[in-house]
Design a protein around this motif. Structure first.
Motif, PDB file in Angstrom:
ATOM      1  N   LEU A   7      -0.958   1.846   4.510  1.00 36.27           N
ATOM      2  CA  LEU A   7       0.657   1.966   4.019  1.00 36.27           C
ATOM      3  C   LEU A   7       1.521   2.425   5.283  1.00 36.27           C
ATOM      4  N   LEU A   8       1.160   3.439   5.959  1.00 32.46           N
ATOM      5  CA  LEU A   8       1.883   3.830   6.916  1.00 32.46           C
ATOM      6  C   LEU A   8       2.020   2.538   8.207  1.00 32.46           C
ATOM      7  N   ARG A   9       0.790   1.919   8.350  1.00 30.97           N
ATOM      8  CA  ARG A   9       0.981   0.748   9.409  1.00 30.97           C
ATOM      9  C   ARG A   9       1.755  -0.230   8.867  1.00 30.97           C
ATOM     10  N   GLU A  10       1.682  -0.513   7.369  1.00 33.12           N
ATOM     11  CA  GLU A  10       2.677  -1.555   7.183  1.00 33.12           C
ATOM     12  C   GLU A  10       4.130  -1.260   7.059  1.00 33.12           C
ATOM     13  N   ASN A  11       4.308  -0.014   7.125  1.00 31.87           N
ATOM     14  CA  ASN A  11       5.815   0.572   7.356  1.00 31.87           C
ATOM     15  C   ASN A  11       6.063   0.848   8.956  1.00 31.87           C
ATOM     16  N   GLY A  12       5.264   0.330   9.599  1.00 30.86           N
ATOM     17  CA  GLY A  12       5.615   0.498  11.147  1.00 30.86           C
ATOM     18  C   GLY A  12       5.578   2.179  11.713  1.00 30.86           C
ATOM     19  N   LEU A  13       4.774   2.821  10.881  1.00 31.84           N
ATOM     20  CA  LEU A  13       4.568   4.263  11.603  1.00 31.84           C
ATOM     21  C   LEU A  13       3.038   4.392  12.127  1.00 31.84           C
ATOM     22  N   PRO A  14       3.100   5.201  12.923  1.00 30.11           N
ATOM     23  CA  PRO A  14       1.870   5.843  13.533  1.00 30.11           C
ATOM     24  C   PRO A  14       0.701   6.001  12.467  1.00 30.11           C
ATOM     25  N   GLU A  15      -0.411   5.685  12.316  1.00 28.16           N
ATOM     26  CA  GLU A  15      -1.416   5.912  11.419  1.00 28.16           C
ATOM     27  C   GLU A  15      -1.517   7.492  11.212  1.00 28.16           C
ATOM     28  N   ASP A  16      -1.637   7.905  12.638  1.00 29.95           N
ATOM     29  CA  ASP A  16      -1.992   9.360  12.571  1.00 29.95           C
ATOM     30  C   ASP A  16      -1.279  10.393  11.726  1.00 29.95           C
ATOM     31  N   LEU A  17      -0.072  10.051  11.363  1.00 26.24           N
ATOM     32  CA  LEU A  17       0.840  10.685  10.540  1.00 26.24           C
ATOM     33  C   LEU A  17       0.290  11.101   9.324  1.00 26.24           C
ATOM     34  N   VAL A  18      -0.766  10.255   8.855  1.00 22.95           N
ATOM     35  CA  VAL A  18      -1.524  10.830   7.682  1.00 22.95           C
ATOM     36  C   VAL A  18      -2.089  12.042   7.582  1.00 22.95           C
TER      37      VAL A  18
ATOM     38  N   TRP B  71       7.909  12.568 -18.275  1.00 21.21           N
ATOM     39  CA  TRP B  71       6.884  11.709 -18.476  1.00 21.21           C
ATOM     40  C   TRP B  71       6.152  11.293 -17.296  1.00 21.21           C
ATOM     41  N   ILE B  72       6.644  11.325 -16.035  1.00 19.66           N
ATOM     42  CA  ILE B  72       5.857  10.763 -14.845  1.00 19.66           C
ATOM     43  C   ILE B  72       6.556  11.561 -13.704  1.00 19.66           C
ATOM     44  N   ASP B  73       5.662  11.650 -12.784  1.00 20.31           N
ATOM     45  CA  ASP B  73       6.116  12.350 -11.329  1.00 20.31           C
ATOM     46  C   ASP B  73       5.286  11.403 -10.259  1.00 20.31           C
ATOM     47  N   GLU B  74       6.269  10.504  -9.720  1.00 19.43           N
ATOM     48  CA  GLU B  74       5.656   9.659  -8.612  1.00 19.43           C
ATOM     49  C   GLU B  74       5.322  10.222  -7.436  1.00 19.43           C
ATOM     50  N   ARG B  75       5.595  11.770  -7.256  1.00 27.84           N
ATOM     51  CA  ARG B  75       5.307  12.359  -6.071  1.00 27.84           C
ATOM     52  C   ARG B  75       4.043  12.719  -6.065  1.00 27.84           C
ATOM     53  N   ARG B  76       3.234  12.556  -6.896  1.00 32.20           N
ATOM     54  CA  ARG B  76       2.010  12.742  -7.210  1.00 32.20           C
ATOM     55  C   ARG B  76       0.919  11.301  -7.149  1.00 32.20           C
ATOM     56  N   ASP B  77       1.828  10.409  -6.980  1.00 28.94           N
ATOM     57  CA  ASP B  77       1.350   9.093  -7.009  1.00 28.94           C
ATOM     58  C   ASP B  77       0.806   9.051  -5.393  1.00 28.94           C
ATOM     59  N   PRO B  78      -0.303   8.966  -5.081  1.00 30.52           N
ATOM     60  CA  PRO B  78      -0.970   8.727  -3.898  1.00 30.52           C
ATOM     61  C   PRO B  78      -0.344   7.514  -3.039  1.00 30.52           C
ATOM     62  N   GLU B  79       0.000   6.456  -3.684  1.00 29.43           N
ATOM     63  CA  GLU B  79       0.411   5.164  -3.168  1.00 29.43           C
ATOM     64  C   GLU B  79       1.915   5.265  -2.897  1.00 29.43           C
ATOM     65  N   LYS B  80       2.570   5.512  -3.979  1.00 29.31           N
ATOM     66  CA  LYS B  80       4.222   5.538  -4.002  1.00 29.31           C
ATOM     67  C   LYS B  80       4.612   6.631  -3.079  1.00 29.31           C
ATOM     68  N   SER B  81       3.931   7.873  -3.064  1.00 31.33           N
ATOM     69  CA  SER B  81       4.510   8.958  -2.269  1.00 31.33           C
ATOM     70  C   SER B  81       4.371   8.590  -1.011  1.00 31.33           C
ATOM     71  N   THR B  82       3.139   7.974  -0.578  1.00 35.16           N
ATOM     72  CA  THR B  82       3.017   7.711   1.010  1.00 35.16           C
ATOM     73  C   THR B  82       3.835   6.573   1.381  1.00 35.16           C
ATOM     74  N   ILE B  83       4.247   5.728   0.471  1.00 36.96           N
ATOM     75  CA  ILE B  83       5.430   4.653   0.837  1.00 36.96           C
ATOM     76  C   ILE B  83       6.656   5.707   1.066  1.00 36.96           C
ATOM     77  N   ALA B  84       7.102   6.454   0.141  1.00 36.87           N
ATOM     78  CA  ALA B  84       8.188   7.077   0.387  1.00 36.87           C
ATOM     79  C   ALA B  84       8.472   8.064   1.545  1.00 36.87           C
ATOM     80  N   ALA B  85       7.086   8.783   1.957  1.00 30.05           N
ATOM     81  CA  ALA B  85       7.143   9.681   3.092  1.00 30.05           C
ATOM     82  C   ALA B  85       7.194   8.741   4.248  1.00 30.05           C
ATOM     83  N   ALA B  86       6.815   7.406   4.253  1.00 33.34           N
ATOM     84  CA  ALA B  86       6.835   6.398   5.447  1.00 33.34           C
ATOM     85  C   ALA B  86       8.229   6.426   5.601  1.00 33.34           C
ATOM     86  N   LYS B  87       9.058   5.973   4.481  1.00 31.30           N
ATOM     87  CA  LYS B  87      10.610   5.706   4.643  1.00 31.30           C
ATOM     88  C   LYS B  87      11.335   6.924   5.356  1.00 31.30           C
ATOM     89  N   TYR B  88      10.828   8.069   4.696  1.00 32.85           N
ATOM     90  CA  TYR B  88      11.567   9.135   5.257  1.00 32.85           C
ATOM     91  C   TYR B  88      11.163   9.508   6.706  1.00 32.85           C
TER      92      TYR B  88
END
Length: 251
Positions: free
Chosen positions: A50-61, A101-118
């Motif tokens: 997901l980091l790669r798809e968003n044009g970011l260095p993978e090692d930010l993981v 009902w929901i806290d998408e900050r806990r969603d490993p996929e959606k939160s990674t996409i959000a972190a990539a944007k940030y």
């Protein structure tokens, strides 16, 4: 020898602070760090992609390693949540739903996409991964003001002053140390890690307020497994008002 050398796509420096944290991981928090490394195997392939798809260095993981030890349910004193430790307002700003009902900050996929944007935004602002990472920790305003005050664009120079909190000063060397150790654990004496299996799931759209127990039965799996794959669902069912909610189910 050189062929097997580990490569990185974020800048790596070795200095006293980085060495300090390598030793800290090897000694003081060794058991905890081993658990983090074990759990990292579950999430890193998906997060790197997901980091790669968003044009970011993978090692930010490896920021997620020091933020939460890759624990989707991690919750901090400052009410930051999830593998990337978003506070509610920043999470919402980057498209994560946070309600009863929901806290998408806990969603490993959606939160990674959000972190990539940030992180993309922070890198656009500072043009330096160390300053971007420090801003992720302290807020971009704090880092900008520090750069102005001390007339520097160098993270390490900023850390010489009392201006930044210790946590922020330590953030970048911890990230570097974590990347070094996680990519070559044997070299640093971590030899007997029992890595978790890589996360594997399919997504199925279900109607609103579908009980997770029903989903587990339909998939012939345990409720625990469904909950583990969907840590963002807080109430044991999918949220109301969202038809075709995508639930993760075991492959």
């Amino acid at each position: 020898e050189s062929e097997s050398e580990t490569t990185f796509d974020i800048p790596i420096v070795m200095n006293e602070r980085v060495e300090y944290f390598i030793l800290y991981f090897q000694t003081t928090v060794r058991d905890k760090f081993m658990n983090w490394l074990a759990r990292s195997a579950k999430y890193i392939p998906m997060m790197k992609a997901l980091l790669r798809e968003n044009g970011l260095p993978e090692d930010l993981v490896y920021m997620a390693l020091i933020e939460s030890g890759f624990n989707p349910r991690a919750f901090s004193r400052s009410k930051a949540c999830g593998p990337w430790q978003f506070i509610s307002s920043t999470g919402k700003k980057y498209g994560l739903l946070v309600n009863w009902w929901i806290d998408e900050r806990r969603d490993p996929e959606k939160s990674t996409i959000a972190a990539a944007k940030y992180l993309n935004d922070l890198y656009d602002m500072f043009d330096c991964w160390y300053l971007a990472a420090a801003s992720y920790n302290a807020g971009e305003g704090k880092i900008s003001r520090g750069m102005k005050r001390y007339q520097t664009e160098d993270f390490w120079e900023l850390t010489k002053h009392r201006y930044l909190k210790r946590e922020t000063k330590n953030y970048v060397p911890q990230m570097i140390a974590a990347a070094l150790v996680a990519k070559d654990p044997e070299k640093y004496g971590f030899t007997d890690i029992e890595y978790h299996e890589v996360l594997c799931y399919d997504k199925v759209a279900v109607s609103e307020v579908t009980d997770l127990e029903l989903i587990a039965k339909a998939c012939e799996t345990s409720l625990e497994e469904v909950k583990d794959l969907n840590p963002e669902l807080l109430r044991g069912c999918t949220p109301p008002g969202i038809s075709d909610y995508e639930v993760r189910v075991p492959c």
